[in-house]
Design an enzyme around this catalytic site. Sequence first.
Site, PDB file in Angstrom:
ATOM      1  N   LYS A   1     -17.647 -25.180 -25.859  1.00  0.00           N
ATOM      2  CA  LYS A   1     -19.038 -24.916 -26.022  1.00  0.00           C
ATOM      3  C   LYS A   1     -19.519 -25.326 -27.369  1.00  0.00           C
ATOM      4  O   LYS A   1     -20.598 -25.608 -27.676  1.00  0.00           O
ATOM      5  CB  LYS A   1     -19.306 -23.183 -25.828  1.00  0.00           C
ATOM      6  CG  LYS A   1     -18.843 -22.837 -24.441  1.00  0.00           C
ATOM      7  CD  LYS A   1     -19.470 -23.469 -23.295  1.00  0.00           C
ATOM      8  CE  LYS A   1     -18.354 -23.557 -22.193  1.00  0.00           C
ATOM      9  NZ  LYS A   1     -18.590 -24.598 -21.217  1.00  0.00           N
TER      10      LYS A   1
ATOM     11  N   GLU B   1     -24.412 -16.089 -31.739  1.00  0.00           N
ATOM     12  CA  GLU B   1     -25.847 -16.528 -31.554  1.00  0.00           C
ATOM     13  C   GLU B   1     -26.533 -15.258 -31.708  1.00  0.00           C
ATOM     14  O   GLU B   1     -26.130 -13.981 -31.335  1.00  0.00           O
ATOM     15  CB  GLU B   1     -25.843 -16.849 -30.164  1.00  0.00           C
ATOM     16  CG  GLU B   1     -25.513 -18.408 -30.011  1.00  0.00           C
ATOM     17  CD  GLU B   1     -25.645 -18.990 -28.428  1.00  0.00           C
ATOM     18  OE1 GLU B   1     -26.069 -18.171 -27.712  1.00  0.00           O
ATOM     19  OE2 GLU B   1     -25.401 -20.116 -28.352  1.00  0.00           O
TER      20      GLU B   1
ATOM     21  N   HIS C   1     -22.446 -12.150 -13.768  1.00  0.00           N
ATOM     22  CA  HIS C   1     -22.161 -13.513 -14.048  1.00  0.00           C
ATOM     23  C   HIS C   1     -22.015 -14.003 -12.557  1.00  0.00           C
ATOM     24  O   HIS C   1     -21.704 -15.417 -12.434  1.00  0.00           O
ATOM     25  CB  HIS C   1     -21.134 -13.785 -14.774  1.00  0.00           C
ATOM     26  CG  HIS C   1     -21.553 -13.180 -16.071  1.00  0.00           C
ATOM     27  ND1 HIS C   1     -22.712 -13.685 -17.029  1.00  0.00           N
ATOM     28  CD2 HIS C   1     -20.935 -12.305 -16.797  1.00  0.00           C
ATOM     29  CE1 HIS C   1     -22.464 -12.846 -18.016  1.00  0.00           C
ATOM     30  NE2 HIS C   1     -21.716 -12.125 -17.932  1.00  0.00           N
TER      31      HIS C   1
ATOM     32  N   ARG D   1     -20.057 -30.492 -13.075  1.00  0.00           N
ATOM     33  CA  ARG D   1     -19.390 -30.673 -11.418  1.00  0.00           C
ATOM     34  C   ARG D   1     -20.845 -30.490 -10.788  1.00  0.00           C
ATOM     35  O   ARG D   1     -22.041 -30.125 -11.262  1.00  0.00           O
ATOM     36  CB  ARG D   1     -18.651 -29.333 -11.103  1.00  0.00           C
ATOM     37  CG  ARG D   1     -19.240 -28.148 -11.502  1.00  0.00           C
ATOM     38  CD  ARG D   1     -18.681 -26.755 -11.190  1.00  0.00           C
ATOM     39  NE  ARG D   1     -19.525 -25.737 -11.119  1.00  0.00           N
ATOM     40  CZ  ARG D   1     -19.841 -25.050 -12.235  1.00  0.00           C
ATOM     41  NH1 ARG D   1     -19.148 -25.576 -13.294  1.00  0.00           N
ATOM     42  NH2 ARG D   1     -20.538 -23.946 -12.277  1.00  0.00           N
TER      43      ARG D   1
HETATM   44  C1  MV4 Z   1     -26.973 -15.521 -23.871  1.00  0.00           C
HETATM   45  C2  MV4 Z   1     -27.602 -14.222 -23.521  1.00  0.00           C
HETATM   46  C3  MV4 Z   1     -28.556 -13.813 -24.531  1.00  0.00           C
HETATM   47  N1  MV4 Z   1     -28.371 -14.352 -25.743  1.00  0.00           N
HETATM   48  N2  MV4 Z   1     -26.878 -16.030 -25.099  1.00  0.00           N
HETATM   49  C4  MV4 Z   1     -24.118 -15.363 -19.906  1.00  0.00           C
HETATM   50  C5  MV4 Z   1     -23.382 -16.500 -19.294  1.00  0.00           C
HETATM   51  C6  MV4 Z   1     -23.172 -17.770 -20.318  1.00  0.00           C
HETATM   52  N3  MV4 Z   1     -23.560 -18.996 -19.669  1.00  0.00           N
HETATM   53  C7  MV4 Z   1     -24.261 -17.433 -21.315  1.00  0.00           C
HETATM   54  N4  MV4 Z   1     -24.978 -15.893 -20.827  1.00  0.00           N
HETATM   55  C8  MV4 Z   1     -25.790 -15.308 -21.588  1.00  0.00           C
HETATM   56  N5  MV4 Z   1     -25.931 -15.826 -22.943  1.00  0.00           N
HETATM   57  C9  MV4 Z   1     -27.739 -15.461 -25.832  1.00  0.00           C
HETATM   58  N6  MV4 Z   1     -27.820 -15.978 -27.152  1.00  0.00           N
HETATM   59  C10 MV4 Z   1     -27.592 -13.838 -22.228  1.00  0.00           C
HETATM   60  C11 MV4 Z   1     -26.370 -14.117 -21.357  1.00  0.00           C
HETATM   61  C12 MV4 Z   1     -26.364 -13.759 -20.249  1.00  0.00           C
HETATM   62  C13 MV4 Z   1     -26.805 -14.121 -18.907  1.00  0.00           C
HETATM   63  C14 MV4 Z   1     -27.309 -15.757 -18.897  1.00  0.00           C
HETATM   64  C15 MV4 Z   1     -27.622 -16.319 -17.967  1.00  0.00           C
HETATM   65  C16 MV4 Z   1     -27.693 -15.669 -16.614  1.00  0.00           C
HETATM   66  C17 MV4 Z   1     -27.076 -14.240 -16.455  1.00  0.00           C
HETATM   67  C18 MV4 Z   1     -26.689 -13.722 -17.428  1.00  0.00           C
HETATM   68  C19 MV4 Z   1     -26.093 -12.536 -17.659  1.00  0.00           C
HETATM   69  C20 MV4 Z   1     -25.920 -11.724 -18.790  1.00  0.00           C
HETATM   70  C21 MV4 Z   1     -25.841 -12.336 -20.064  1.00  0.00           C
END
Ligand code: MV4
Length: 495
Positions: free
Chosen positions: A117, A201, A236, A293
């Site tokens: 990442k 972040e 997730h 993918r």
């Molecule tokens: C975040 C966030 C809030 N702020 N980053 C969850 C999966 C991963 N791909 C990144 N994720 C998140 N990153 C910041 N800076 C909230 C999430 C997140 C989330 C993101 C997309 C879809 C569902 C989610 C569920 C919980 C948290």
Amino acid sequence: MNIKKVLIANRGEIALRIMRTCREMGIQTVAVYSEVDRVAPFVKYADEAYCIGPAPSNQSYLVIDKIVDVARKTNTDAIHPGYGFLSENPEFARRLERESIILIGPSASAMEVMGSKLAAKETAKNQNIPLVPGSEGAIVDLAEAKNVAREVGFPLLIKASAGGGGKGMRIVEDEASIDEQLNLAMNEARSAFGDASVFIERYVKSPRHIEIQVLADKHGNAVHLFERECSIQRRHQKVVEEAPSSVLTDAIRNEMGKCAINLALGCKYEGAGTVEFLLDENLNFYFLEMNTRLQVEHPVSELITGIDLVRQQILVAAGEALSFKQEDLSIQGHALEVRVYAEDPQNNFLPDIGTLVTYERPQGPGIRVDDGFEQGMDIPIYYDPMISKLITYAGTRQEAIDRMTRAIDEYKITGVTTTLPFCKFAINHEAFKSGKFDTHFVQSYFTPDVLDESNEGDYLAIAAFLADSPSSNNQNLVENSEQKTNTWKSQRRRY
Ligand code: MV4
């Protein structure tokens, strides 16, 4: 380069999905399968099929040597890894490079960059793609973490560089808990991924999850196939996916699309990939990660663009240049996908594996069911308990929702408990219908009892209709409504 035979290093619905396109293209297919998948439709569909070991995937679908052996023995030109299993494994990609077998997917080096990442964010930064404010690179000690925290404020998120998809994330609410959370995050990352690198972040409180589908060839051409919105998730795990998103304007869509294309070009990406963004309440977007993918939810993009993504993946892998340009692409209509799982939504989504005693798919206009089961089959305990992807397509979002509601009602599954009622709840919820929702949807609105109420809701709506209606068909309607209620109940029963 001509591809005449493809080995599919996967199982279930996605193996079948890939084989169908191969057949349309006149390409021979080779299935590899584990002992429990012997009777699965994807094994029967393939032109050739080889058992590669016991059910646990670390003894079959994840064993590179076994898959390469079958590929060599069958004179396979190319391997499609599907999603999950070896699909994002750079070691597998490297091995195929050495064996001169084409991987239908990006290079090992593109997988490596996006698998980290931190490296992915670095690539994005170099392309001027917006990032969530946070640390530059890995956090090495507490002092640095505190400095970053002063800049970005609380709450903040600590994420593992080798994580992704929500694995290895920790929220920090205040300065007092940074020390403890940082230690926990680094230890967790070290033991889970063998890499203790973490970064910080700012925590985006009410984000939406928007991802852009990209397609790039080996000649430096790249296009995007617009977005999918996947904000409705549970732990997730995506529940509902749609294209297009109900919030994006054309201007933001174009901006995100350009960013996604630049990221793909920035890592010399080849094939189909997905660039994930968070969208905040003010419609600012930030790059999250790139998935190297074909994704589970790719069908919604296929339906709104008319492009077969698997066909494009194969053509790109064969070295062909993309046959269309960005300006040739447009969004037509609206597509929705729900994932139907053998899980009990009224019992904490506990997997409910067993036999599909009844299995009747919905049919008719605008419905696509991607599945890998037939009536009478057992759902094995060894793999993800997804039964099918139910996809609807229509001219407008509302029509796609109405069509999905019909499709869910037509689906007849007995023998296992499914998440169909949960899917119906989600797509008919006011927040979803109005388009005013975020990634907290399930946590905000779902409790197990809403599934009882939604049954009652059906019943009450029909009762209200009957009270106003002098129709002579009342008795039939009552019977039908009761049958429907009984169907729901029987879906919840264990056999
Ligand atoms: C975040 C966030 C809030 N702020 N980053 C969850 C999966 C991963 N791909 C990144 N994720 C998140 N990153 C910041 N800076 C909230 C999430 C997140 C989330 C993101 C997309 C879809 C569902 C989610 C569920 C919980 C948290």
